[in-house]
Every structure is written in C-alpha cells, then in structure tokens.
Motif scaffolding. Structure first.
Motif, PDB file in Angstrom:
ATOM      1  N   SER A 157      29.186  34.635 -33.922  1.00  0.00           N
ATOM      2  CA  SER A 157      30.031  34.101 -34.894  1.00  0.00           C
ATOM      3  C   SER A 157      30.891  32.977 -34.498  1.00  0.00           C
ATOM      4  O   SER A 157      31.612  32.432 -34.886  1.00  0.00           O
ATOM      5  CB  SER A 157      31.140  35.479 -35.325  1.00  0.00           C
ATOM      6  N   LYS A 158      31.185  32.877 -32.874  1.00  0.00           N
ATOM      7  CA  LYS A 158      31.906  31.835 -32.500  1.00  0.00           C
ATOM      8  C   LYS A 158      31.374  30.516 -32.658  1.00  0.00           C
ATOM      9  O   LYS A 158      32.045  29.526 -32.990  1.00  0.00           O
ATOM     10  CB  LYS A 158      32.380  32.189 -30.890  1.00  0.00           C
ATOM     11  N   PHE A 159      30.169  30.383 -32.598  1.00  0.00           N
ATOM     12  CA  PHE A 159      29.390  29.033 -32.907  1.00  0.00           C
ATOM     13  C   PHE A 159      28.037  29.671 -33.885  1.00  0.00           C
ATOM     14  O   PHE A 159      27.090  29.863 -33.167  1.00  0.00           O
ATOM     15  CB  PHE A 159      28.989  28.545 -31.591  1.00  0.00           C
ATOM     16  N   PRO A 160      28.343  29.749 -35.104  1.00  0.00           N
ATOM     17  CA  PRO A 160      27.141  29.880 -35.991  1.00  0.00           C
ATOM     18  C   PRO A 160      25.831  29.170 -35.646  1.00  0.00           C
ATOM     19  O   PRO A 160      25.826  27.854 -35.439  1.00  0.00           O
ATOM     20  CB  PRO A 160      27.916  29.320 -37.315  1.00  0.00           C
ATOM     21  N   GLY A 161      24.831  29.766 -35.474  1.00  0.00           N
ATOM     22  CA  GLY A 161      23.715  29.339 -35.245  1.00  0.00           C
ATOM     23  C   GLY A 161      23.163  29.292 -34.069  1.00  0.00           C
ATOM     24  O   GLY A 161      22.017  28.757 -33.570  1.00  0.00           O
ATOM     25  N   VAL A 162      24.194  29.829 -32.955  1.00  0.00           N
ATOM     26  CA  VAL A 162      23.802  29.668 -31.485  1.00  0.00           C
ATOM     27  C   VAL A 162      24.330  30.835 -31.025  1.00  0.00           C
ATOM     28  O   VAL A 162      25.139  31.593 -31.411  1.00  0.00           O
ATOM     29  CB  VAL A 162      24.042  28.548 -30.603  1.00  0.00           C
ATOM     30  N   TYR A 163      23.579  31.219 -29.802  1.00  0.00           N
ATOM     31  CA  TYR A 163      24.031  32.646 -29.150  1.00  0.00           C
ATOM     32  C   TYR A 163      25.082  32.270 -28.073  1.00  0.00           C
ATOM     33  O   TYR A 163      24.704  31.254 -27.236  1.00  0.00           O
ATOM     34  CB  TYR A 163      22.717  32.787 -28.309  1.00  0.00           C
ATOM     35  N   PHE A 164      26.226  32.977 -28.537  1.00  0.00           N
ATOM     36  CA  PHE A 164      27.295  32.555 -27.393  1.00  0.00           C
ATOM     37  C   PHE A 164      27.119  33.696 -26.226  1.00  0.00           C
ATOM     38  O   PHE A 164      27.165  34.816 -26.577  1.00  0.00           O
ATOM     39  CB  PHE A 164      28.550  32.710 -28.143  1.00  0.00           C
ATOM     40  N   THR A 165      26.946  33.261 -25.058  1.00  0.00           N
ATOM     41  CA  THR A 165      26.963  34.389 -23.992  1.00  0.00           C
ATOM     42  C   THR A 165      28.301  34.999 -23.643  1.00  0.00           C
ATOM     43  O   THR A 165      28.116  36.092 -22.836  1.00  0.00           O
ATOM     44  CB  THR A 165      26.332  33.346 -22.624  1.00  0.00           C
ATOM     45  N   GLY A 166      29.335  34.450 -23.787  1.00  0.00           N
ATOM     46  CA  GLY A 166      30.526  35.072 -23.297  1.00  0.00           C
ATOM     47  C   GLY A 166      31.092  34.644 -21.937  1.00  0.00           C
ATOM     48  O   GLY A 166      31.806  34.879 -21.506  1.00  0.00           O
ATOM     49  N   ASP A 167      30.256  33.469 -21.637  1.00  0.00           N
ATOM     50  CA  ASP A 167      30.598  32.895 -19.996  1.00  0.00           C
ATOM     51  C   ASP A 167      30.694  31.792 -20.151  1.00  0.00           C
ATOM     52  O   ASP A 167      30.598  31.123 -21.056  1.00  0.00           O
ATOM     53  CB  ASP A 167      29.264  33.113 -19.140  1.00  0.00           C
ATOM     54  N   GLY A 168      31.714  31.191 -19.343  1.00  0.00           N
ATOM     55  CA  GLY A 168      32.135  30.046 -19.213  1.00  0.00           C
ATOM     56  C   GLY A 168      31.330  29.287 -18.172  1.00  0.00           C
ATOM     57  O   GLY A 168      30.644  29.779 -17.234  1.00  0.00           O
ATOM     58  N   ALA A 169      31.063  27.812 -18.172  1.00  0.00           N
ATOM     59  CA  ALA A 169      30.356  27.134 -17.448  1.00  0.00           C
ATOM     60  C   ALA A 169      30.565  25.664 -17.437  1.00  0.00           C
ATOM     61  O   ALA A 169      31.276  25.064 -18.346  1.00  0.00           O
ATOM     62  CB  ALA A 169      28.683  27.437 -17.751  1.00  0.00           C
ATOM     63  N   ARG A 170      30.208  24.852 -16.604  1.00  0.00           N
ATOM     64  CA  ARG A 170      30.136  23.396 -16.635  1.00  0.00           C
ATOM     65  C   ARG A 170      28.747  22.753 -16.200  1.00  0.00           C
ATOM     66  O   ARG A 170      28.009  23.609 -15.400  1.00  0.00           O
ATOM     67  CB  ARG A 170      31.050  22.826 -15.768  1.00  0.00           C
ATOM     68  N   LYS A 171      28.666  21.639 -16.744  1.00  0.00           N
ATOM     69  CA  LYS A 171      27.265  21.131 -16.122  1.00  0.00           C
ATOM     70  C   LYS A 171      27.599  19.679 -15.378  1.00  0.00           C
ATOM     71  O   LYS A 171      28.549  18.817 -16.037  1.00  0.00           O
ATOM     72  CB  LYS A 171      26.490  20.814 -17.601  1.00  0.00           C
ATOM     73  N   ASP A 172      26.762  19.620 -14.335  1.00  0.00           N
ATOM     74  CA  ASP A 172      27.280  18.502 -13.632  1.00  0.00           C
ATOM     75  C   ASP A 172      26.453  17.529 -13.826  1.00  0.00           C
ATOM     76  O   ASP A 172      25.626  17.117 -14.683  1.00  0.00           O
ATOM     77  CB  ASP A 172      27.047  18.937 -12.023  1.00  0.00           C
ATOM     78  N   GLN A 173      26.776  16.009 -13.088  1.00  0.00           N
ATOM     79  CA  GLN A 173      26.056  14.853 -13.249  1.00  0.00           C
ATOM     80  C   GLN A 173      24.349  15.022 -13.321  1.00  0.00           C
ATOM     81  O   GLN A 173      23.789  14.309 -13.868  1.00  0.00           O
ATOM     82  CB  GLN A 173      26.580  13.794 -12.455  1.00  0.00           C
ATOM     83  N   ASP A 174      23.921  15.963 -12.479  1.00  0.00           N
ATOM     84  CA  ASP A 174      22.422  16.264 -12.398  1.00  0.00           C
ATOM     85  C   ASP A 174      21.887  16.987 -13.396  1.00  0.00           C
ATOM     86  O   ASP A 174      20.747  17.300 -13.353  1.00  0.00           O
ATOM     87  CB  ASP A 174      22.132  16.464 -10.946  1.00  0.00           C
ATOM     88  N   GLY A 175      22.852  17.640 -14.452  1.00  0.00           N
ATOM     89  CA  GLY A 175      22.417  18.642 -15.240  1.00  0.00           C
ATOM     90  C   GLY A 175      22.377  19.899 -14.715  1.00  0.00           C
ATOM     91  O   GLY A 175      21.751  20.964 -15.540  1.00  0.00           O
ATOM     92  N   TYR A 176      22.909  20.330 -13.734  1.00  0.00           N
ATOM     93  CA  TYR A 176      22.993  21.541 -13.030  1.00  0.00           C
ATOM     94  C   TYR A 176      24.148  22.248 -13.672  1.00  0.00           C
ATOM     95  O   TYR A 176      25.307  22.017 -13.813  1.00  0.00           O
ATOM     96  CB  TYR A 176      23.039  21.734 -11.502  1.00  0.00           C
TER      97      TYR A 176
END
Length: 418
Positions: A262-281
């Motif tokens: 429901s938070k983002f219609p059409g995608v699975y929301f994991t409930g976790d927070g994250a960040r992606k660095d400059q290498d895509g990690y």
C-alpha cells in the motif's frame, strides 16, 4: 492427549506401510505457514507455496554459499524459523548437500561449542546471526583458537544488519583472514536471500549486504515514491516478483496488501530502511519504524548502535526512541558490556561522548541502560518494539510469545532508568 483427536506415534507406525510414495502437488499449493516474530506488532502467518519456495531456497543456497560436492554446511539457526527452513533443510537438501543440524546454545559447555562442531564434522560453510557473533566476540577470541577451523572456506551472516566491527571480528578470528563473509539480507516473507555478495565474484565491504541476487530489483525510495540519491537513506522496495516470495498472510489478505503493497502501489515494501552507495552497494539501516526523530533530525538506530559497539567496552547495543517534551524524541540505549568491564557512571559518560565523536552531538544517547541481555526471538532478532515500551515506561509491552526468554523483559523493566 485427547481421545478421538490424538494418536500415539508408536501405535500408528506399527501398521504403517514402509512404502510412502510422494504426493503430487500443484506448484502453488500451500507448503507451510510461518509466523513472523511480531517485532512491530501481532505475529503474522506468512504463507509460502510448494514450487517457488523450493526452487528459490535451492538456487540461493547453491550460488550464495558456492555449494560444492564435498561441502559440509552448518547453519546454526533453529529450524522453526525461516533461516532454518531455508538453509538447514530445504536449500541444502534439495541440492544434495550435507547439512549439520544443531540444537542448543553456543556457550555450553563453553564458548567454543560452535568451533568444536566445525572441527568434528569438517564444516566448510558456516551461517549464523550477528547477535551470535557479537556474543561470541564478547566472550573473547581465545575460544576460536581451541579448535581447528582450517576447513572453513565461507562464512555467512543473517538476521539483521551486521555492524562493521562484528564483521571484522568474524572475518579475522573465525575466518582467519581468508574466508569471505556473505552478509545476506532477506526476510521470512521473501523465502530466501535477496541481497548478498557472491563469494569470490563480488568485492566485499564490511557492513554492506552488497548487491542483489539474480532477478531481484531493489530500489531505495523517498516518501513520494521517487528514487533516492546516492547514499541518501530511504525505503527499501523490490520492484519485480521472485519465485520464493510469500503468497499472503494466512486468513488475512487485506493485511497482506496493506502491510506490503500500500505504501508504494505496485512494488513490495520491505519495511526496512537502506541506502545505496556510489558502487550500487546496499547498506541496510534497520526497520524504518526504528528511525529516531530528534528535533527534526532523522537518525537510523543501526548507525548509533554501530558507534556504541565500536567502543572497546561494548559487546552489543540496541537503541530505541523515547518521547521527549522538547525534542520530540530522545535516544535510549541498552548496552551489554564485554567481559572484564564494569558498569559505572564514568563509562556511561564515556560512551555518550564516544557516540558524539563518531556521529554528532545530536546522536548522543540521553540514557545508557546497562543490561545483561536483550529480549530476542529464537532467531536472535532483537525485539525493539518491547525495548521502546520499556524505555517509555509502559507496563504493557505487548505480545512476548516469540521471545527466547520472556523473563528478560521484567528484569529490564525493573532496572529501567529515567
């Protein structure tokens, strides 16, 4: 035993046929229902189905653990939770691997229990939780030196984000500076590993789950659904389906849709927070409801906990928000010390100053609560919902049925600090 309902195993087996053919099942037939820990509320009955779950557990085991014909796999998880289901039983056995099953504590008869098993059975791949790693680190590195660990060629971590200090201890003392660490991210709902390094193929960064598994399309989104910038924290979502994903919450389709889609219609929301660095990690930041808002500054609990654990006296830490009249929320930190360190006010002040130095003055804990243990599920996951209630002074901490040791709650309530 209830007459007419229950039967004795021995009685039934006396007339049982030795031949038991497999029962053909539809690929989407229900396979099992597994109740999640309820870290954020009432436990949910997660439903997995027959073909997709088996396929995904087997495939991820094969590639993430680089399974080879003569491997001996030791996943320390209880088979009653998803890691045990997937990586003690289904994954290894579906590809014909040798799997070690263990029930007990890593500290009985002493803190070398895991390493005794590694030596005895020639374990090659080892999979455990950051909670266990930190507890073993607390006992000291000498316990890893009592047994021959030369058979180990691959180490795994599961259950929660692993802080860099625990990662390095694991790599140095258990892996003896040679066995790669696969820091795996996934959930009960996903059925198998979604983000993880592939050993020997992906350069590692201590504390990062690195890159997604084949076919997995994760994105870090902002509140408005737009994709977050490099190193900008946000909501971790998965854009496309995969074979092992849950098919629902048993008996509550509406809750399944509301919780995950429901938070983002059409995608699975994991409930976790994250960040992606400059290498895509990908760097996991913990549950999004664990973010602490201090006078408008949003801080992830994982980074504060990592700062605390970086102090030489600290074995483990759990940070939760506590209501504050002026700042909205303040930081309440539960801290477990390493052996040989004494609980005192001087050390509390030192830890507060240490966090301020490592992150900023805004991240300083208002309260340091020294504890002997934390409320954890059988999987080793810290129940932060309960810690929040304790920090706020609430008497009713909610459902505790999935705790490994419910008595810890009362001890923490009695030693709570204002």
């Amino acid at each position: 035993m209830k007459e007419g309902r229950d039967v004795w195993w021995d009685d039934v087996m006396q007339s049982a046929d030795a031949h038991c053919p497999c029962e053909p099942m539809d690929s989407e037939a229900p396979l099992f229902i597994l109740y999640t820990s309820g870290t954020t509320g009432k436990p949910k009955g997660i439903l997995h189905t027959t073909a997709g779950y088996l396929l995904y557990a087997g495939m991820t085991f094969q590639f993430v653990f680089d399974n080879r014909p003569n491997d001996v796999h030791f996943c320390t998880a209880d088979i009653g939770w998803i890691t045990g289901h997937s990586y003690v039983v289904y994954g290894p056995l579906s590809v014909g691997a040798t799997s070690v099953m263990f029930e007990g504590t890593p500290f009985y008869p002493d803190a070398s229990r895991f390493w005794q098993i590694v030596e005895k059975y020639g374990v090659t791949t080892f999979y455990t939780a950051p909670t266990a790693i930190r507890a073993l680190a607390k006992a000291g590195p000498q316990w890893t030196q009592k047994n021959d660990l030369s058979s180990l060629r691959l180490l795994g971590s599961v259950g929660e984000p692993i802080n860099p200090e625990a990662w390095m201890w694991y790599y140095n003392h258990v892996g003896q500076n040679r066995a790669p660490v696969v820091d795996t991210w996934w959930q009960t709902e996903t059925g198998g590993i979604l983000i993880s390094p592939l050993p020997g193929a992906i350069p590692q960064k201590p504390g990062s789950a690195t890159l997604p598994f084949f076919g997995i399309v994760p994105k870090v989104l902002r509140d408005d659904g737009s994709e977050a910038s490099v190193n900008e924290g946000g909501y971790l979502t998965i854009s496309k389906p995969w074979p092992g994903m849950s098919r629902g919450i048993w008996g509550d389709a509406e809750r399944f849709q509301k919780t995950y889609f429901s938070k983002f219609p059409g995608v699975y929301f994991t409930g976790d927070g994250a960040r992606k660095d400059q290498d895509g990690y990908f760097w996991l930041m913990g549950r999004v409801d664990d973010v602490i808002n201090i006078a408008g500054h949003r801080l992830g609990t994982a980074e504060i906990e990592s700062a605390l654990v970086a102090h030489p006296a600290v074995a483990e830490a759990a940070v939760v928000p506590r209501p504050h009249d002026i700042k909205g929320q303040s930081i309440y930190a539960f801290v477990i010390l390493k052996a040989g360190h004494t609980k005192n006010h001087g050390l509390k002040d030192e830890l507060i100053a240490h966090v301020a130095k490592e992150i900023s003055a805004i991240a300083k804990p208002e309260v340091i609560h020294f504890a002997d243990d934390l409320p954890k599920t059988r999987s080793g996951k810290i129940m932060r919902r309960i810690l929040k209630a304790i920090a706020a002074g609430e008497k009713d901490v909610g459902d505790v049925t999935t705790l490994a040791d419910p008595t810890i709650v009362k001890m923490l309530q009695e030693s709570r600090e204002d």
